[in-house]
Each structure stands twice: as structure tokens, then as C-alpha cells.
Design a protein around this motif. Structure first.
Motif, PDB file in Angstrom:
ATOM      1  N   LEU A 110      41.050  28.380  30.231  1.00  0.00           N
ATOM      2  CA  LEU A 110      40.132  28.457  31.376  1.00  0.00           C
ATOM      3  C   LEU A 110      40.631  29.404  32.461  1.00  0.00           C
ATOM      4  O   LEU A 110      40.286  29.246  33.635  1.00  0.00           O
ATOM      5  N   ASN A 111      41.448  30.363  32.093  1.00  0.00           N
ATOM      6  CA  ASN A 111      41.753  31.459  32.998  1.00  0.00           C
ATOM      7  C   ASN A 111      40.595  32.449  32.933  1.00  0.00           C
ATOM      8  O   ASN A 111      39.990  32.641  31.873  1.00  0.00           O
ATOM      9  N   LEU A 112      40.297  33.069  34.060  1.00  0.00           N
ATOM     10  CA  LEU A 112      39.087  33.879  34.161  1.00  0.00           C
ATOM     11  C   LEU A 112      39.390  35.306  34.588  1.00  0.00           C
ATOM     12  O   LEU A 112      40.371  35.571  35.279  1.00  0.00           O
ATOM     13  N   ILE A 113      38.503  36.215  34.179  1.00  0.00           N
ATOM     14  CA  ILE A 113      38.342  37.500  34.851  1.00  0.00           C
ATOM     15  C   ILE A 113      36.991  37.452  35.542  1.00  0.00           C
ATOM     16  O   ILE A 113      35.977  37.114  34.932  1.00  0.00           O
ATOM     17  N   LYS A 114      36.994  37.776  36.829  1.00  0.00           N
ATOM     18  CA  LYS A 114      35.786  37.840  37.621  1.00  0.00           C
ATOM     19  C   LYS A 114      35.792  39.151  38.400  1.00  0.00           C
ATOM     20  O   LYS A 114      36.790  39.839  38.438  1.00  0.00           O
TER      21      LYS A 114
ATOM     22  N   PRO B 208      48.566  42.104  28.515  1.00  0.00           N
ATOM     23  CA  PRO B 208      49.695  41.483  27.812  1.00  0.00           C
ATOM     24  C   PRO B 208      50.223  40.226  28.494  1.00  0.00           C
ATOM     25  O   PRO B 208      50.526  39.232  27.839  1.00  0.00           O
ATOM     26  N   ASP B 209      50.347  40.279  29.826  1.00  0.00           N
ATOM     27  CA  ASP B 209      50.879  39.147  30.587  1.00  0.00           C
ATOM     28  C   ASP B 209      50.092  39.047  31.894  1.00  0.00           C
ATOM     29  O   ASP B 209      50.485  39.636  32.905  1.00  0.00           O
ATOM     30  N   PRO B 210      48.973  38.314  31.901  1.00  0.00           N
ATOM     31  CA  PRO B 210      48.139  38.240  33.106  1.00  0.00           C
ATOM     32  C   PRO B 210      48.887  37.755  34.339  1.00  0.00           C
ATOM     33  O   PRO B 210      48.669  38.260  35.440  1.00  0.00           O
ATOM     34  N   ARG B 211      49.775  36.775  34.175  1.00  0.00           N
ATOM     35  CA  ARG B 211      50.501  36.250  35.325  1.00  0.00           C
ATOM     36  C   ARG B 211      51.401  37.319  35.939  1.00  0.00           C
ATOM     37  O   ARG B 211      51.434  37.498  37.159  1.00  0.00           O
ATOM     38  N   ALA B 212      52.127  38.039  35.107  1.00  0.00           N
ATOM     39  CA  ALA B 212      53.018  39.076  35.615  1.00  0.00           C
ATOM     40  C   ALA B 212      52.223  40.194  36.285  1.00  0.00           C
ATOM     41  O   ALA B 212      52.629  40.717  37.332  1.00  0.00           O
ATOM     42  N   PHE B 213      51.096  40.562  35.700  1.00  0.00           N
ATOM     43  CA  PHE B 213      50.266  41.615  36.285  1.00  0.00           C
ATOM     44  C   PHE B 213      49.707  41.166  37.627  1.00  0.00           C
ATOM     45  O   PHE B 213      49.712  41.920  38.609  1.00  0.00           O
ATOM     46  N   ASP B 214      49.252  39.929  37.696  1.00  0.00           N
ATOM     47  CA  ASP B 214      48.701  39.395  38.942  1.00  0.00           C
ATOM     48  C   ASP B 214      49.758  39.372  40.039  1.00  0.00           C
ATOM     49  O   ASP B 214      49.487  39.730  41.193  1.00  0.00           O
ATOM     50  N   GLU B 215      50.965  38.968  39.693  1.00  0.00           N
ATOM     51  CA  GLU B 215      52.044  38.921  40.682  1.00  0.00           C
ATOM     52  C   GLU B 215      52.429  40.321  41.146  1.00  0.00           C
ATOM     53  O   GLU B 215      52.731  40.535  42.330  1.00  0.00           O
TER      54      GLU B 215
ATOM     55  N   LEU C 287      46.579  46.870  47.941  1.00  0.00           N
ATOM     56  CA  LEU C 287      45.753  46.155  46.975  1.00  0.00           C
ATOM     57  C   LEU C 287      45.375  44.819  47.601  1.00  0.00           C
ATOM     58  O   LEU C 287      46.241  44.018  47.949  1.00  0.00           O
ATOM     59  N   VAL C 288      44.088  44.580  47.738  1.00  0.00           N
ATOM     60  CA  VAL C 288      43.626  43.412  48.491  1.00  0.00           C
ATOM     61  C   VAL C 288      43.598  42.161  47.624  1.00  0.00           C
ATOM     62  O   VAL C 288      44.126  41.116  47.991  1.00  0.00           O
ATOM     63  N   GLU C 289      42.966  42.254  46.456  1.00  0.00           N
ATOM     64  CA  GLU C 289      42.845  41.100  45.565  1.00  0.00           C
ATOM     65  C   GLU C 289      42.422  41.575  44.189  1.00  0.00           C
ATOM     66  O   GLU C 289      41.869  42.668  44.049  1.00  0.00           O
ATOM     67  N   SER C 290      42.704  40.755  43.177  1.00  0.00           N
ATOM     68  CA  SER C 290      42.298  41.097  41.813  1.00  0.00           C
ATOM     69  C   SER C 290      41.286  40.085  41.302  1.00  0.00           C
ATOM     70  O   SER C 290      41.086  39.019  41.889  1.00  0.00           O
ATOM     71  N   GLY C 291      40.674  40.420  40.181  1.00  0.00           N
ATOM     72  CA  GLY C 291      39.706  39.530  39.552  1.00  0.00           C
ATOM     73  C   GLY C 291      40.324  38.551  38.582  1.00  0.00           C
ATOM     74  O   GLY C 291      39.594  37.896  37.828  1.00  0.00           O
ATOM     75  N   LEU C 292      41.638  38.422  38.584  1.00  0.00           N
ATOM     76  CA  LEU C 292      42.301  37.417  37.753  1.00  0.00           C
ATOM     77  C   LEU C 292      42.272  36.070  38.471  1.00  0.00           C
ATOM     78  O   LEU C 292      42.861  35.919  39.545  1.00  0.00           O
ATOM     79  N   PHE C 293      41.600  35.103  37.880  1.00  0.00           N
ATOM     80  CA  PHE C 293      41.543  33.744  38.419  1.00  0.00           C
ATOM     81  C   PHE C 293      42.322  32.861  37.445  1.00  0.00           C
ATOM     82  O   PHE C 293      41.778  32.372  36.456  1.00  0.00           O
ATOM     83  N   LEU C 294      43.604  32.702  37.716  1.00  0.00           N
ATOM     84  CA  LEU C 294      44.501  32.019  36.789  1.00  0.00           C
ATOM     85  C   LEU C 294      44.701  30.573  37.217  1.00  0.00           C
ATOM     86  O   LEU C 294      45.102  30.298  38.348  1.00  0.00           O
ATOM     87  N   GLU C 295      44.404  29.648  36.304  1.00  0.00           N
ATOM     88  CA  GLU C 295      44.544  28.208  36.544  1.00  0.00           C
ATOM     89  C   GLU C 295      43.785  27.762  37.790  1.00  0.00           C
ATOM     90  O   GLU C 295      44.245  26.910  38.548  1.00  0.00           O
ATOM     91  N   MET C 296      42.608  28.327  37.988  1.00  0.00           N
ATOM     92  CA  MET C 296      41.774  27.943  39.124  1.00  0.00           C
ATOM     93  C   MET C 296      40.557  27.131  38.693  1.00  0.00           C
ATOM     94  O   MET C 296      40.100  26.259  39.430  1.00  0.00           O
ATOM     95  N   ALA C 297      40.012  27.421  37.519  1.00  0.00           N
ATOM     96  CA  ALA C 297      38.827  26.694  37.041  1.00  0.00           C
ATOM     97  C   ALA C 297      39.244  25.371  36.408  1.00  0.00           C
ATOM     98  O   ALA C 297      40.230  25.298  35.673  1.00  0.00           O
TER      99      ALA C 297
END
Length: 225
Positions: free
Chosen positions: A86-90, A180-187, A195-205
Motif C-alpha cells: 500500500l505504498n503509493l505514487i501520487k 530500486p529503493d523508494p525509501r532511500a530515494f524519498d530520503e 525540492l519541495v515534495e515528492s509523489g512517494l506516499f510511503l506507509e501512509m495509506a
């Protein structure tokens, strides 16, 4: 179908985050019908974009701000991709900053999608949108390439740079085969100035309402986390 199902999750007295996008538009229609028909009372919403605000007001959905309400009971929003956890791209609709602000203020987040949005890995089909301030925005492109992305500055239909409701630009980050690693990319994104914000919604839904050929069903990612 998913929008109708999600509207059924709203109860009287709830403070609801209202997402952005075509799927959410159906949710708003059904929510507005329930309010107009007297089925729901004392429901207020917080919109995540100008177009959602306009649609909600036209449908008679009362609106407030996060500053007025504080914590929300539920946010209902669409997604461009949903992985098994349930990790998302938005953010293909350009509203990811406001969507994430509203989602993080909510006790629960419900994603509404059709089954074509389900993927094994984030980034398989959709890029990761990154909202950037206009100042020297192009300086981020080489850095994003070094992060393994193929960055593309988003354009509007007339060819001009796409501008968000916040007055910022968007860089869409494509990854061959997925991130490859959404968490590392998001961090990494969170640590870079400009960079203001990304569309990675990790462990939010918390749950997804999925519309498929055989009907609507719900899925959670608890077993995958």
C-alpha cells in the motif's frame, strides 16, 4: 464504483480530507449526494487542490482548513500506483504537496483506484513526480540523473512549464523497471534544498478500495509491512 464505496466510509461528524483527481471526482459526487439527502450531517472537508475545492463547493460539501480543524478523521484520495504494501505514487495531477499535507494530518487514509494501478514495484508504470521551486530548477536534473532517474520537466498542453497550485514546477522522474529503493530515494529528495515534495506516499495509506472487472474490493498492506 470505488468512489461510491469510499463515500460509504464517511460517517456523520467526520472531518475528511478530499483528494484530487478523476477517481476522487466520483467520490465527491457520492459524498455530496449523501449530504444533500440528509444521510450525513456535520461533515466537513479539507480540499487538496483548487479544482477539488471548486467541485466540493458546487456539490454542497462544507469546507474548512487544516488550521481550523487540526487532525482529520479520514482522507480519501486516488493514486497513480499502489504496491503490495500500500505504498503509493501520487502527483500526476500535480497536487501531491497539498495531498501529503492533508494525508499526514489524518488518522486514516483510504486510496481509491482501479486495478490497473496495482504494481509489483513503485515506478513500474508511473514516474515519481517531484515538486520544485522555479529558482534554478534545472540544476536538479543532473543530480536526479545521478540518483538513477530519467528526469523530465513536466509541460502543460500548450507546451509551457506546468505550474502547481503552489506556483512551483514539477519534474517527473522515470525509472526503468521501477524505483530500486523508494525509501532511500524519498530520503535523498527530502535532504536536497529546492525540492519541495515528492509523489512517494510511503506507509501512509491504511486501505485501498480497488475497482476491478469483477467488482470492488478492499486491500490492506499490513501483511506486507
Amino acid at each position: 464504483m470505488a468512489g461510491r464505496d469510499a463515500a460509504g466510509s464517511v460517517e456523520s461528524g467526520m472531518r475528511v480530507g478530499l483528494g484530487t483527481g478523476s477517481t476522487v471526482a466520483h467520490f465527491l459526487l457520492h459524498l455530496g449526494d449523501r449530504i444533500a439527502g440528509g444521510e450525513l450531517s456535520d461533515v466537513v472537508g479539507v480540499p487538496t487542490s483548487i479544482r477539488t475545492e471548486t467541485a466540493a463547493l458546487e456539490l454542497g460539501i462544507p469546507l474548512r482548513t487544516l488550521g481550523e480543524l487540526g487532525a482529520l478523521d479520514l482522507t480519501v484520495d486516488g493514486a497513480d500506483e499502489v504496491d503490495p504494501g500500500l505504498n503509493l505514487i501520487k502527483g500526476l495531477g500535480g497536487a501531491m504537496l497539498r495531498e501529503k499535507m492533508v494525508a499526514q494530518a489524518s488518522r486514516r487514509m483510504l486510496a481509491i483506484v482501479d486495478d490497473t494501478k496495482l504494481v509489483g514495484r513503485l515506478g513500474e508504470r508511473a514516474p515519481v513526480p517531484v515538486e520544485v521551486i522555479p529558482f534554478e530548477f534545472a540544476s536538479h536534473l543532473p543530480w536526479l540523473e545521478r540518483m538513477g532517474a530519467e528526469p523530465v520537466v513536466r509541460r502543460s498542453e500548450d507546451g509551457s512549464r506546468y505550474v502547481t497550485d503552489n506556483g512551483n514546477f514539477v519534474i517527473d522522474c522515470h525509472f526503468a523497471g521501477g524505483v530500486p529503493d523508494p525509501r532511500a530515494f524519498d530520503e535523498a529528495l527530502a535532504g536536497r534544498a529546492g525540492l519541495v515534495e515528492s509523489g512517494l506516499f510511503l506507509e501512509m495509506a491504511d486501505e485501498a478500495v480497488v475497482a476491478g472487472q469483477t467488482g470492488v474490493y478492499r486491500m490492506t498492506g499490513e501483511d506486507s509491512r
